[in-house]
Design a protein around this motif. Structure first.
Motif, PDB file in Angstrom:
ATOM      1  N   LYS A 286       0.864  -1.319   0.081  1.00  0.00           N
ATOM      2  CA  LYS A 286       0.058  -0.252   0.486  1.00  0.00           C
ATOM      3  C   LYS A 286       0.847   1.472  -0.047  1.00  0.00           C
ATOM      4  O   LYS A 286       0.636   2.920  -1.304  1.00  0.00           O
ATOM      5  N   GLU A 287       1.941   1.203   0.327  1.00  0.00           N
ATOM      6  CA  GLU A 287       2.621   2.181   0.794  1.00  0.00           C
ATOM      7  C   GLU A 287       3.837   2.558  -0.271  1.00  0.00           C
ATOM      8  O   GLU A 287       3.263   4.051  -0.689  1.00  0.00           O
ATOM      9  N   ARG A 288       3.717   1.830  -1.196  1.00  0.00           N
ATOM     10  CA  ARG A 288       4.697   2.008  -1.999  1.00  0.00           C
ATOM     11  C   ARG A 288       4.315   2.210  -3.423  1.00  0.00           C
ATOM     12  O   ARG A 288       4.666   3.136  -3.919  1.00  0.00           O
ATOM     13  N   LEU A 289       2.833   1.796  -3.179  1.00  0.00           N
ATOM     14  CA  LEU A 289       1.837   2.151  -4.577  1.00  0.00           C
ATOM     15  C   LEU A 289       1.392   3.274  -4.515  1.00  0.00           C
ATOM     16  O   LEU A 289       1.188   3.942  -5.314  1.00  0.00           O
ATOM     17  N   ILE A 290       1.185   3.445  -3.264  1.00  0.00           N
ATOM     18  CA  ILE A 290       0.529   5.074  -3.366  1.00  0.00           C
ATOM     19  C   ILE A 290       1.812   6.242  -2.833  1.00  0.00           C
ATOM     20  O   ILE A 290       1.312   7.444  -4.063  1.00  0.00           O
ATOM     21  N   ALA A 291       2.292   5.550  -2.871  1.00  0.00           N
ATOM     22  CA  ALA A 291       3.685   6.760  -2.786  1.00  0.00           C
ATOM     23  C   ALA A 291       4.457   6.795  -4.594  1.00  0.00           C
ATOM     24  O   ALA A 291       4.664   8.285  -5.166  1.00  0.00           O
ATOM     25  N   ILE A 292       4.074   6.521  -5.410  1.00  0.00           N
ATOM     26  CA  ILE A 292       4.043   6.574  -6.899  1.00  0.00           C
ATOM     27  C   ILE A 292       2.889   6.776  -7.438  1.00  0.00           C
ATOM     28  O   ILE A 292       2.537   7.457  -8.336  1.00  0.00           O
ATOM     29  N   PHE A 293       1.444   6.279  -7.385  1.00  0.00           N
ATOM     30  CA  PHE A 293       0.826   6.703  -8.010  1.00  0.00           C
ATOM     31  C   PHE A 293      -0.850   7.793  -7.521  1.00  0.00           C
ATOM     32  O   PHE A 293      -1.458   8.013  -7.716  1.00  0.00           O
ATOM     33  N   GLY A 294       0.053   8.473  -6.003  1.00  0.00           N
ATOM     34  CA  GLY A 294      -1.234   8.613  -5.820  1.00  0.00           C
ATOM     35  C   GLY A 294      -2.485   8.567  -5.289  1.00  0.00           C
ATOM     36  O   GLY A 294      -2.665   7.078  -5.252  1.00  0.00           O
ATOM     37  N   LYS A 295      -3.234   8.923  -4.457  1.00  0.00           N
ATOM     38  CA  LYS A 295      -4.563   8.257  -3.558  1.00  0.00           C
ATOM     39  C   LYS A 295      -5.551   8.894  -4.157  1.00  0.00           C
ATOM     40  O   LYS A 295      -5.454  10.717  -3.784  1.00  0.00           O
ATOM     41  N   ALA A 296      -6.308   8.500  -4.721  1.00  0.00           N
ATOM     42  CA  ALA A 296      -7.861   8.721  -5.694  1.00  0.00           C
ATOM     43  C   ALA A 296      -8.622   8.628  -4.264  1.00  0.00           C
ATOM     44  O   ALA A 296      -8.495   8.236  -2.947  1.00  0.00           O
ATOM     45  N   SER A 297      -9.995   9.976  -4.321  1.00  0.00           N
ATOM     46  CA  SER A 297     -10.759   9.527  -2.527  1.00  0.00           C
ATOM     47  C   SER A 297     -11.819   8.863  -3.234  1.00  0.00           C
ATOM     48  O   SER A 297     -12.278   9.015  -4.382  1.00  0.00           O
ATOM     49  N   ILE A 298     -11.824   7.746  -2.456  1.00  0.00           N
ATOM     50  CA  ILE A 298     -12.879   6.228  -3.027  1.00  0.00           C
ATOM     51  C   ILE A 298     -14.299   7.151  -1.446  1.00  0.00           C
ATOM     52  O   ILE A 298     -13.137   6.663  -0.306  1.00  0.00           O
ATOM     53  N   GLU A 299     -15.557   7.403  -1.719  1.00  0.00           N
ATOM     54  CA  GLU A 299     -15.532   7.361   0.103  1.00  0.00           C
ATOM     55  C   GLU A 299     -16.737   6.464   0.032  1.00  0.00           C
ATOM     56  O   GLU A 299     -16.927   5.447  -0.588  1.00  0.00           O
ATOM     57  N   GLU A 300     -17.520   6.328   0.932  1.00  0.00           N
ATOM     58  CA  GLU A 300     -18.660   5.814   1.304  1.00  0.00           C
ATOM     59  C   GLU A 300     -19.672   5.382   0.345  1.00  0.00           C
ATOM     60  O   GLU A 300     -20.029   4.249   0.220  1.00  0.00           O
ATOM     61  N   ALA A 301     -20.143   6.231   0.339  1.00  0.00           N
ATOM     62  CA  ALA A 301     -21.456   6.301  -0.694  1.00  0.00           C
ATOM     63  C   ALA A 301     -20.678   5.734  -2.417  1.00  0.00           C
ATOM     64  O   ALA A 301     -21.513   5.173  -2.984  1.00  0.00           O
ATOM     65  N   ASP A 302     -19.301   5.280  -2.517  1.00  0.00           N
ATOM     66  CA  ASP A 302     -19.006   5.504  -4.494  1.00  0.00           C
ATOM     67  C   ASP A 302     -18.935   3.549  -3.686  1.00  0.00           C
ATOM     68  O   ASP A 302     -18.674   3.358  -5.225  1.00  0.00           O
ATOM     69  N   LEU A 303     -19.420   3.184  -3.006  1.00  0.00           N
ATOM     70  CA  LEU A 303     -19.379   1.458  -3.013  1.00  0.00           C
ATOM     71  C   LEU A 303     -20.071   0.852  -3.724  1.00  0.00           C
ATOM     72  O   LEU A 303     -19.964  -0.109  -4.156  1.00  0.00           O
ATOM     73  N   PRO A 304     -21.451   0.216  -3.348  1.00  0.00           N
ATOM     74  CA  PRO A 304     -22.250   0.273  -4.376  1.00  0.00           C
ATOM     75  C   PRO A 304     -21.780   0.231  -5.691  1.00  0.00           C
ATOM     76  O   PRO A 304     -22.232  -0.541  -6.481  1.00  0.00           O
ATOM     77  N   ALA A 305     -21.905   1.703  -6.380  1.00  0.00           N
ATOM     78  CA  ALA A 305     -21.653   1.316  -7.779  1.00  0.00           C
ATOM     79  C   ALA A 305     -20.458   0.873  -8.349  1.00  0.00           C
ATOM     80  O   ALA A 305     -20.233   0.308  -8.899  1.00  0.00           O
TER      81      ALA A 305
END
Length: 352
Positions: A286-305
Motif C-alpha cells: 500500500k505504501e509503495r504504490l500510493i507513493a508512486i501513484f498518489g491516492k484517489a478519493s473513494i468515499e463510502e457512498a461510492d462503494l455500491p456502484a
C-alpha cells in the motif's frame, strides 16, 4: 534487446524492429497500408515513424480523437466506413501507432474488416508496450464497461521503439509501470523490488523482462482458459474503480495504471485475509504504490456502484466475481471467490 517470439508473431525492438517491418511489408506484398493514429500520436510519434518506415506501398492515415471514451463501436464504424471509401481490400494491412486504446481498437477493426485483414502493432506508451499490444487480445468498451466486445487475434509483428516513451508525460509513464508491478508481484520478486523501491530505476530496462513474462503466460494459455487469468491481478477491483470514475461527473478520470494500482492494494488485502499472503507486506504494498501513484478519493457512498460494475468483469461465471489472489509474491491462485462484504472492506482499507 533480443527478439521475443510469441505464438505466431515476433516482437522486435529498437532499430532492428524497423528493418524487420520493412522485410515483412515486402514479403507479404500488401496492396496498401492504413496507419491508425490518434491526435497525440499523429503529432508526437507519426513523424518519427515515417522517417523510419521503408516502403513504397500506397498509404492512408486514419486519425481518431485520443482517449478511452472513444474506444467504442461508433469509432469502429467510422473507421470501417473510412477504409471502405479509401479502397481497403483483404490484402491491405493496418498499422496501429499508439497506446492501448489504439492497439486494442485497431486490432479489433482489422480482425473484423472483410472478416479479417493483417495488422501490425507499434505501441507508443509504456502501458501498451508491456501489456496492451502483446497477447492477441483486441477489443472495445461497452459504455463504461472495459473491453466487453472483442476477439482474440494476433498481429503479424510488434515494433517496440522505446524512443516513443520520451513523448509521454510522467503520469502516463507511471500508468504503464502499474502493469510492470503486476508482473513483479505475480512472477518476479526482483522486478517488484526494482520498480517499487528504486525511484531512479530506468524503466526502459524493465520493458523486455515484462514482455517476456506476459509472453510466457500467453504461450501456455492463449485463450485465457486458466493460467492467463493471472494477468488480471489487480484488475477485478481496478476495472470497477476505473469504470466508476469514468462515468461519475464528480470524479476526475483515473489512468488505467492508477486504477490497477488501487486494485492491487485491495487484492493484496484480500490475499492476506483469505490466503497466506504475509500481513506485514500488505502495508508495504500500500505504501509503495500510493507513493508512486498518489491516492484517489473513494468515499463510502461510492462503494455500491463500484461493486455493481465489478459484476461485469470478464472472469466472472454465473454471477460470481472471480479473483486472482496471492499466497505470496510470485505465488498465486486463480478463480478465488470473495464475499461481497470483504470486497468492500478491502476498498475501505485502501481509502483509510
Amino acid at each position: 534487446m533480443t527478439t521475443i517470439q510469441a505464438v505466431s508473431y515476433p516482437i522486435h525492438f529498437e532499430n532492428k524492429a524497423y528493418e524487420e517491418l520493412a522485410l515483412l511489408l515486402d514479403q507479404k506484398q500488401y496492396s496498401s497500408i492504413f496507419i491508425l493514429v490518434d491526435d497525440n500520436t499523429m503529432r508526437c510519434c507519426y513523424p518519427r515513424f515515417m522517417q523510419l518506415l521503408q516502403t513504397t506501398l500506397p498509404m492512408e492515415v486514419l486519425q481518431i480523437d485520443a482517449g478511452e471514451v472513444h474506444k467504442n463501436i461508433d469509432t469502429c464504424i467510422g473507421l470501417w466506413n473510412a477504409m471502405t471509401e479509401l479502397g481497403a481490400d483483404r490484402k491491405s494491412v493496418l498499422i496501429t501507432l499508439g497506446g492501448g486504446v489504439i492497439t486494442d481498437l485497431g486490432g479489433f477493426v482489422a480482425s473484423t474488416f472483410k472478416r479479417g485483414i493483417d495488422f501490425i502493432n507499434i505501441p507508443t506508451t509504456l502501458l501498451s508496450m508491456v501489456d496492451a499490444s502483446v497477447g492477441g487480445k483486441t477489443g472495445i468498451d461497452l459504455g463504461v464497461l472495459k473491453n466487453q466486445i472483442g476477439v482474440f487475434a494476433n498481429p503479424e509483428l510488434i515494433v517496440i521503439d522505446p524512443e516513443f516513451l520520451h513523448t509521454l508525460d510522467p503520469r502516463e509513464i507511471r500508468s504503464g509501470s502499474a502493469e510492470i508491478i503486476k508482473y513483479g508481484m505475480t512472477h518476479d520478486q526482483q522486478l517488484f523490488q526494482e520498480i517499487t523501491a528504486n525511484p531512479e530505476v530506468n524503466i526502459i530496462d524493465l520493458i523486455h523482462r515484462s514482455i517476456s513474462i506476459k509472453n510466457e503466460v500467453v504461450l501456455e494459455d492463449p485463450k485465457e482458459r486458466g493460467l492467463r487469468k493471472v494477468l488480471n491481478w489487480g484488475h477485478t477491483i481496478g476495472h470497477g474503480v476505473e469504470s466508476y470514475f469514468l462515468e461519475s461527473p464528480a470524479k476526475e478520470n483515473l489512468t488505467h495504471g492508477e486504477a490497477i494500482a488501487i486494485g492491487m492494494i485491495c487484492e493484496t488485502y484480500l490475499s492476506a485475509k483469505l490466503l497466506e499472503f504475509p500481513t506485514d507486506m500488505v502495508s508495504v504494498v500500500k505504501e509503495r504504490l500510493i507513493a508512486i501513484f498518489g491516492k484517489a478519493s473513494i468515499e463510502e457512498a461510492d462503494l455500491p456502484a463500484i461493486y455493481e460494475l465489478m459484476k461485469h468483469d470478464k472472469k466472472n461465471v454465473g454471477g460470481t466475481i472471480n479473483f486472482v489472489l496471492l499466497n505470496d509474491i510470485e505465488t498465486f491462485k486463480i478463480d478465488c471467490n470473495v464475499p461481497e462484504e470483504l470486497i468492500l472492506e478491502s476498498i475501505r482499507y485502501y481509502a483509510s
